[in-house]
Scaffold this motif. Structure first.
Motif, mmCIF file in Angstrom:
data_model
loop_
_atom_site.group_PDB
_atom_site.id
_atom_site.type_symbol
_atom_site.label_atom_id
_atom_site.label_comp_id
_atom_site.label_asym_id
_atom_site.label_seq_id
_atom_site.Cartn_x
_atom_site.Cartn_y
_atom_site.Cartn_z
ATOM 1 N N HIS A 138 0.708 -1.325 0.062
ATOM 2 C CA HIS A 138 0.014 -0.024 0.042
ATOM 3 C C HIS A 138 1.002 1.246 0.076
ATOM 4 O O HIS A 138 0.396 2.289 -0.557
ATOM 5 C CB HIS A 138 -0.916 0.095 1.378
ATOM 6 N N TYR A 139 1.930 1.193 0.766
ATOM 7 C CA TYR A 139 2.891 2.541 1.226
ATOM 8 C C TYR A 139 3.369 2.871 -0.327
ATOM 9 O O TYR A 139 3.441 4.104 -0.571
ATOM 10 C CB TYR A 139 3.842 1.989 1.910
ATOM 11 N N TYR A 140 3.926 2.030 -1.010
ATOM 12 C CA TYR A 140 4.400 2.395 -2.195
ATOM 13 C C TYR A 140 3.558 2.463 -3.614
ATOM 14 O O TYR A 140 4.193 2.731 -4.696
ATOM 15 C CB TYR A 140 5.460 1.262 -2.873
ATOM 16 N N ARG A 141 2.324 2.434 -3.386
ATOM 17 C CA ARG A 141 1.466 2.660 -4.400
ATOM 18 C C ARG A 141 1.397 4.336 -4.764
ATOM 19 O O ARG A 141 1.182 5.067 -4.033
ATOM 20 C CB ARG A 141 -0.065 2.289 -4.194
ATOM 21 N N GLY A 142 1.692 4.579 -5.915
ATOM 22 C CA GLY A 142 1.789 5.651 -6.530
ATOM 23 C C GLY A 142 3.202 6.491 -6.182
ATOM 24 O O GLY A 142 3.231 7.648 -6.168
ATOM 25 N N ARG A 143 4.230 5.718 -5.565
ATOM 26 C CA ARG A 143 5.367 6.285 -5.005
ATOM 27 C C ARG A 143 6.329 5.379 -5.893
ATOM 28 O O ARG A 143 6.401 4.052 -6.347
ATOM 29 C CB ARG A 143 5.671 6.144 -3.819
ATOM 30 N N LEU A 144 7.576 6.215 -6.130
ATOM 31 C CA LEU A 144 8.908 5.397 -6.509
ATOM 32 C C LEU A 144 9.479 4.590 -5.710
ATOM 33 O O LEU A 144 9.923 4.923 -4.559
ATOM 34 C CB LEU A 144 9.977 6.663 -7.037
ATOM 35 N N ARG A 145 9.587 3.416 -5.687
ATOM 36 C CA ARG A 145 9.940 2.197 -4.929
ATOM 37 C C ARG A 145 11.616 2.276 -4.768
ATOM 38 O O ARG A 145 12.218 2.872 -5.992
ATOM 39 C CB ARG A 145 9.646 0.988 -5.469
ATOM 40 N N PRO A 146 12.233 1.804 -3.806
ATOM 41 C CA PRO A 146 13.813 1.663 -4.008
ATOM 42 C C PRO A 146 14.111 1.052 -4.996
ATOM 43 O O PRO A 146 13.394 -0.114 -5.674
ATOM 44 C CB PRO A 146 14.171 1.095 -2.257
ATOM 45 N N ARG A 147 15.387 1.111 -5.568
ATOM 46 C CA ARG A 147 15.992 0.427 -6.796
ATOM 47 C C ARG A 147 16.114 -1.012 -6.338
ATOM 48 O O ARG A 147 15.664 -1.778 -7.325
ATOM 49 C CB ARG A 147 17.304 0.856 -7.026
ATOM 50 N N ALA A 148 16.399 -1.358 -5.299
ATOM 51 C CA ALA A 148 16.328 -2.793 -5.044
ATOM 52 C C ALA A 148 15.177 -3.657 -5.170
ATOM 53 O O ALA A 148 15.175 -4.759 -5.263
ATOM 54 C CB ALA A 148 16.984 -3.111 -3.642
ATOM 55 N N HIS A 149 13.855 -3.059 -5.095
ATOM 56 C CA HIS A 149 12.653 -3.495 -5.330
ATOM 57 C C HIS A 149 12.667 -3.811 -6.402
ATOM 58 O O HIS A 149 11.459 -4.820 -7.216
ATOM 59 C CB HIS A 149 11.487 -2.673 -5.037
ATOM 60 N N PHE A 150 13.413 -3.584 -7.600
ATOM 61 C CA PHE A 150 13.289 -3.844 -9.133
ATOM 62 C C PHE A 150 14.472 -4.892 -9.193
ATOM 63 O O PHE A 150 14.153 -5.764 -9.728
ATOM 64 C CB PHE A 150 13.420 -2.657 -9.785
#
Length: 994
Positions: free
Chosen positions: A657-669
Motif C-alpha cells: 500500500h505504501y508504495y502505490r503511486g510512489r517510486l520504489r527503492p531500486r532494490a525492489h526492482f
C-alpha cells in the motif's frame, strides 16, 4: 500537574520544554511520534502515550532527567523490559528505559553471595553470568517466565517471583541493598536495616535519608497492630506496599519495603542482590489431570516433598502450542487435560529419582492423577518448560479462536485453598459467560488466568469492570491477594480498598507522599489510581475497513477488521526481546533498539489503526515505514512469538500500500524482480558473469541499490539445472507413475544459481526409492512478496497453483526452503481458492520430506564419507513454517557425529542483506549465531545451508568455506558439479568474482 491531558498545543509545548531541559543536561531523549508509540504500551490492557523517552547511561543521567521533569512539571516512569501485565511500565510523562544501556553486572562477591547490578540487566543474563563466574555453584533465583527479557529493576518494581518461588520466594527475599534516586534529587540507598545517603559526602541526601527514615518509622509505630494483622498472610501477598517490613521485628528493612512499590516511591538505579546455591541434581516430574481443580487439590501432597517448583497449565495452551509450532513442540506430556510441572532437586540424581517415584506413588493413591512421568531427557524438559513459560502469549489467541486478556490474571491464595478458589472462580466466570485460560504458580497458590473479555465494546468493558470487582471480592473471601506477582498498576490499584482497611490505605498514601512529595513518579497506580477501565488500548478504535491482499481473517469471527485484529495480536510479552532462545527478532538482537523488535513494530502499527488519520494516510505512514525498515521478513516471529505475530506478512502488506503511486527503492526492482532477470541471465550467463567480474560489476550493483561489499553470486546457464536432474534419473513432467512419485519443484534460485543442488536432490530422492517428476514451470513469487509487490505475487502464485494442481496428492518437494515456505503459507493466504489450499497442503521442504523417509526406515547412502561435524544453519523460513529439527535428524541418521546448531538468522534474508542500506545490519545479525559458530569450528567442518541466502552469508563471512545444501551432503551420485567434489571449484569461482 497532568498537563498531558490538555490541548495538543499544550502537549507540544510541554514536550519542547522537557526536551530542552534534557538537552541541557546531555541526556539522550527521543520525542518522535514513532518512539512515543513504541512506549505507549507494555504487556497490559492499557495505552498511555508518554511525552518522550530517554535512555540513561549513568546515574547522573537519571538525576538530570528527574531534574528536567521537575522543571517541566511532568511525571517520570521507570521501565525495564516493558513486560508489565498490570500497566505499571507506562505513563504520561518521561519514560526512562533502563534496558538499553544501564544493563550490566558490575561486581560479584561469591563469599558473601551477593552481586552488584544495574537496573536494566536481564534476569536470565544475571543468572547465566553468575553461574559462569562461580562454576555453577551459585545462581540468582527469581525466574519469572519473562526472565529472558525482564530486568532486575522491573523485578524489584513489582516483586517478581517466578517458576521456582516455592523454593526461593519473591524478589524481596533476594534484595540486600537498593540504590535510589528520589523525585527531589536525593540519592539514597535502602538497606536491610534502614536508609542512608548513597554518597556519604552528599549533605542533602544525608539529611533526606535521616528525615525520611524517621517519618517511615513513625508510620510503622502508629500502625503496629494493623500492619501485623493485614500483611504477610500468604506467600504471594504482593498487592499494595510491603509495609510490614518497617516493623521492629523485621529490623526496619527498607530495602524489602521498596520492593513492590512499582516505581512510585523512587527510581531504582542499582542494587546488590543475594545469590543462592545451585542444586547439584534436578528432575522434572510432569503430572496429568482431568482439570485444573483436580490438579490444585493435589498441591498439599506435592508440597510435602519440598519441590523447587510446582507450575501448571491447561489443555487450551498445550493445544495452541502444538497447532502453532507443530506436534514435536510439546514432548513427553502425559495423558490429561491439565498438567503440573514439578521440579525436584537434591545432591544426587539417584535420590531425586527415588523421590520422584515416591511422589508418583502417593499421588496415584490420592485418585486424581491421570498419568505422571519423570522427564529425564533434556529436550523434553526444555519443551515442557517452554509451554509453561509461553503461557501468556499462547493463551492470548488460542488455536481454537477468540482472544483473552489480562486484568484478573494474577490473583493468589494460600496453596491449600487454591482448589476451592478455582472452583468458585470458574462459577463466577460462567455467570458472565467468560472463559478463563488457566496457568501459573500452583505451588505458591498464584494463578495466571487470561479471560475472554470483550474490551472492544462498551458492553464488554462494563462486564470487565463488574466481573473484576466481583473476582476481587471472591479472592479476598478466600484470604487471598489481588496480585501474587505482577503488582497492582493500573489494573488493580482501584480495588485495593477491597483488600485493605482504611488505615492501611491511609498509610499507603502517607508513605508514598513521604518518598515522592512532588507526586511525579508513575502516576495512576497504587494510591490515587486511575480507574481500572481508563486508558484501555482497545477502546476508541475507529470502525474502518482496511482492504488487504493477505487473508488475515482470524480463527472464529471476532467482529473486528482482519487487518486491525492482526496487528493487535501483539500483547507486549516481549519474547522478541529475549536475550536467548529462538530466532526472532534478529534485528533487535543486533541493535537492541525497541523500534527494531517485533513488539515495537506492532505497537506502531497499532497506533496506525487507532489514530485520527484517514485510511489512506495510515497506509502512507512514515512512522510505520521507518519501524519496518530493518525487519528482515525472516518470519521467525510467526513461530517464536507466543501470540503468533507475523511481522513479515504485515510488512509485505504495508509496503504494497505504501508504495502505490510512489517510486520504489531500486532494490525492489533489481532484487524484487529477480526471477525475471534470471530468465535473461540464463541465456547469456557467460557474458553476465564476465562483466560482473570487472569493475562494471560494482557499477551495476550501485545502480541496482545493492551493496558493493558483498560478492554477487555466479549465474547459471538456462539449461544447467535440466541436465542435472535428467542425469540424476528424474523424469519429465507427466511421465512418472502418479501413485508412486514425488514432484521435485526446482525453484528460481536453484535454477539460476545452484543447479547442481537440483541434481543432488533428485539423486537423493531416487536413492530413497522415489520416482521423481520435476517441475520448474512456476514461480512462488517470493521476491515480490518480500518487497510488497503483491499484485504480481498473486498472479505468479495463481499460475503456480494451476501448474502444480495435477489431481493427485503427491508430495511437492521444494529444493529452496524459502520458496517452499511461500508455497505452503503465502499461497493460500494470497490466492483465496480451494486449488491454492490443495497445492499448499502438498508442499514439503526437501529437509522435511527426507526426514519423513528416514523416519520410515530409509538410511541415506552418500557417495562421499559424511563429515564428523557439521554447522547447521536452518533457513528462517524453514524454521518458521516447517520446524527446525528435520535436518539435524537426517544428518544424525547419515552418521554425522556432531551438529553445531547456529540457531538464528544468517542476516541476508533474501534481498535484505544485499541492499546497500542494510548491509551493516545484516553483518551484525550474523554475529548473533552464524559467525560465532563458524569461528568455533574448523575450516574442514561442513556448513549446512539449504537456503541460498544463508550460503551466500557463509561465504561472505569466510571466503574459504561454502555452505552446502542437505541434498549435497546426502548425494549418492557423482554427477557433474555435485556434492563435496565441487567445493574448491565453486569457492575459486566466487573469489574470482569478488
Amino acid at each position: 500537574m497532568e498537563t498531558y491531558h490538555g490541548p495538543v498545543s499544550e502537549v507540544r509545548d510541554l514536550t519542547s520544554v522537557l526536551s530542552q531541559e534534557l538537552a541541557k543536561a546531555g541526556v539522550p531523549v527521543d520525542a518522535s511520534r514513532r518512539r512515543r508509540s513504541e512506549y505507549s504500551y507494555d504487556a497490559s490492557n492499557y495505552r498511555v502515550e508518554p511525552l518522550a523517552v530517554a535512555f540513561p547511561r549513568t546515574v547522573d543521567d537519571v538525576v538530570a532527567a528527574v531534574a528536567a521533569c521537575r522543571a517541566a512539571g511532568t511525571s517520570v516512569v521507570a521501565r525495564g523490559g516493558g513486560t508489565s501485565m498490570a500497566g505499571n511500565a507506562i505513563g504520561p510523562g518521561l519514560v526512562l528505559d533502563f534496558s538499553r544501556h544501564m544493563n550490566h553486572v558490575l561486581a560479584l562477591n561469591e563469599e558473601n553471595r551477593t552481586v552488584d547490578v544495574e537496573p536494566g540487566v536481564i534476569l536470565a543474563t544475571l543468572s547465566r553470568e553468575v553461574e559462569n563466574a562461580t562454576g555453577s555453584r551459585c545462581t540468582f533465583a527469581p525466574d519469572p517466565s519473562s526472565k529472558n527479557r525482564a530486568t532486575v529493576g522491573g523485578a524489584i518494581g513489582n516483586d517478581a517471583c517466578g517458576n521456582h518461588s516455592v523454593r526461593y520466594g519473591r524478589t524481596s527475599d533476594h534484595v540486600s541493598e537498593i540504590d535510589l534516586v528520589t523525585s527531589d534529587g536525593a540519592r539514597l540507598t535502602a538497606t536491610e536495616t534502614g536508609l542512608r545517603a548513597t554518597d556519604l559526602t552528599d549533605s542533602y541526601s544525608i539529611a533526606r535519608a535521616e528525615a525520611l527514615s524517621a517519618s517511615l518509622a513513625k508510620v510503622a509505630q502508629e500502625n503496629l497492630s494493623t500492619f501485623r494483622l493485614e500483611f504477610g498472610c500468604i506467600p504471594r501477598q504482593v498487592s499494595g506496599y510491603h509495609l510490614e517490613n518497617l516493623l521492629p521485628e523485621k529490623k526496619f528493612n527498607i530495602a524489602r519495603a521498596v520492593v513492590g512499590s512499582e516505581g512510585t516511591w523512587a527510581i531504582v538505579v542499582g542494587a546488590r542482590m543475594k545469590l543462592v546455591p545451585k542444586p547439584a541434581a534436578a528432575l522434572l516430574v510432569c503430572l496429568g489431570y482431568e482439570d485444573v481443580v483436580d490438579a490444585a487439590r493435589d498441591i498439599p501432597t506435592i508440597l510435602e516433598f519440598s519441590p523447587a517448583a510446582v507450575e501448571g497449565t491447561d489443555e487450551a495452551i498445550v493445544d495452541t502450542m502444538r497447532r502453532r509450532r507443530g506436534p514435536d513442540s510439546v514432548l513427553g506430556l502425559p495423558e490429561g487435560r491439565a498438567w503440573l510441572f514439578v521440579d525436584l532437586d537434591g545432591d544426587d540424581l539417584e535420590s531425586v529419582r527415588a523421590q520422584a517415584d515416591q511422589l508418583l506413588t502417593q499421588l496415584a493413591g490420592n485418585g486424581r492423577l491421570v498419568q505422571g512421568r519423570a522427564a529425564a531427557d533434556p529436550a523434553e524438559r526444555a519443551s515442557l518448560w517452554r509451554v509453561r513459560e509461553d503461557g501468556a502469549g499462547l493463551s492470548s489467541r488460542l488455536a481454537s479462536g477468540g482472544e483473552s486478556w489480562p486484568g484478573w490474571e494474577d490473583s493468589a491464595v494460600a496453596p491449600e485453598r487454591l482448589a476451592d478458589y478455582l472452583a468458585d472462580l470458574r462459577e463466577l466466570l460462567a455467570e458472565y459467560n467468560l472463559t478463563g485460560v488457566m496457568y501459573g504458580h500452583f505451588g505458591a497458590g498464584c494463578m495466571h488466568v487470561r479471560i475472554t473479555y470483550d474490551l472492544r465494546s462498551e458492553e464488554g468493558r462494563k462486564v470487565f469492570r463488574t466481573f473484576t470487582k466481583q473476582a476481587a471480592e471472591l479472592v479476598v473471601r478466600h484470604g487471598g491477594s489481588l496480585s501474587g506477582e505482577h503488582g497492582d498498576g493500573r489494573a488493580r490499584s482501584e480495588l485495593l480498598p477491597l483488600m485493605y482497611s482504611p488505615e492501611v490505605m491511609a498509610a499507603f498514601s502517607e508513605c508514598r507522599s513521604l518518598w515522592d512529595p512532588l507526586g511525579i513518579l508513575n502516576p495512576g497506580s497504587m494510591t490515587d489510581p486511575d480507574p481500572m477501565d481508563a486508558h484501555l488500548a482497545l477502546e476508541g478504535i475507529p470502525n474502518r475497513e482496511w482492504r488487504t491482499s493477505f487473508d488475515l481473517r482470524p480463527v472464529g469471527s471476532s467482529g473486528t477488521d482482519p487487518w486491525v485484529h492482526a496487528v493487535q495480536g501483539c500483547i507486549g510479552v516481549g519474547r522478541c526481546r529475549a536475550d536467548s532462545g529462538g530466532v526472532m527478532c534478529p534485528s533487535y538482537k543486533a541493535t537492541r533498539d525497541e523500534k527494531d523488535s517485533t513488539r515495537g513494530r506492532a505497537r506502531v502499527l497499532q497506533d496506525m489503526v487507532r489514530g485520527a488519520r484517514t485510511v489512506e494516510e495510515g497506509w502512507k505512514s512514515e512512522e510505520v515505514r521507518e519501524v519496518l525498515d530493518l525487519c528482515l521478513a525472516c518470519k521467525a516471529c510467526s513461530t517464536d512469538c507466543p501470540a503468533g505475530v507475523d511481522m513479515a506478512t504485515y510488512k509485505s502488506e504495508f509496503f504494497d500500500h505504501y508504495y502505490r503511486g510512489r517510486l520504489r527503492p531500486r532494490a525492489h526492482f533489481s532484487l524484487g524482480w529477480l526471477p525475471r532477470w534470471l530468465k535473461l541471465t540464463g541465456r547469456i550467463s557467460g557474458l553476465v558473469n564476465a562483466v560482473l567480474a570487472t569493475p562494471l560489476g560494482k557499477v551495476a550493483a550501485v545502480a541496482g541499490g545493492l551493496t558493493t561489499k558483498r560478492a554477487l553470486p555466479r549465474f547459471a546457464g538456462a539449461g544447467d539445472w535440466r541436465r542435472e536432474v535428467v542425469a540424476a534419473g528424474a523424469l519429465a513432467a507427466g511421465l512418472a507413475d502418479a501413485d508412486d512419485s514425488v514432484v521435485l519443484f526446482v525453484d528460481t534460485f536453484t535454477r539460476g544459481f545452484r543447479p547442481e543442488v537440483a541434481g543432488a536432490a533428485a539423486r537423493v530422492l531416487v536413492d530413497a526409492g522415489q520416482s521423481v517428476e520435476c517441475s520448474a514451470d512456476a514461480c512462488c513469487g517470493l521476491t515480490w512478496i518480500s518487497t510488497g509487490q503483491l499484485g504480481t505475487a498473486k498472479r505468479l502464485l495463481s499460475k503456480a497453483a494451476e501448474a502444480l494442481d495435477d489431481g493427485t496428492e503427491r508430495p511437492i518437494v521444494v529444493v529452496e526452503p524459502s520458496c517452499a515456505a511461500a508455497l505452503r503459507k503465502d499461497l493460500p493466504e494470497l490466492v483465496h481458492t480451494e486449488q491454492a489450499k490443495r497445492v499448499a497442503a502438498r508442499v514439503r521442504s526437501f529437509a522435511v520430506y527426507i526426514a519423513e523417509q528416514v523416519a520410515e526406515g530409509w538410511t541415506p547412502s552418500p557417495a562421499k564419507p559424511v563429515p564428523e561435524e557439521a554447522v547447521l544453519q536452518t533457513h528462517c523460513h524453514e524454521y518458521s513454517v516447517f520446524g527446525s529439527g528435520s535436518q539435524k535428524k537426517t544428518l544424525e541418521a547419515a552418521g554425522v557425529a556432531s551438529v553445531v546448531d547456529a540457531n538464528g538468522c544468517c542476516g541476508v534474508a533474501g534481498n535484505f542483506g544485499f541492499e546497500a542500506n542494510h548491509y551493516a545490519v545484516s553483518m551484525q545479525v550474523a554475529e548473533n549465531a552464524l559467525a560465532p559458530a563458524l569461528r568455533a569450528t574448523g575450516d574442514s567442518t561442513v556448513v549446512l545451508t539449504d537456503g541460498f541466502s544463508c550460503a551466500r552469508q557463509v561465504n561472505q563471512l569466510d571466503p574459504t568455506r561454502l555452505g552446502l545444501h542437505l541434498a549435497q551432503v546426502l548425494d549418492p551420485g557423482t554427477a557433474t558439479r555435485s556434492s563435496f567434489s565441487t567445493n574448491d571449484q565453486r569457492i575459486k569461482e566466487t573469489e574470482e568474482l569478488s
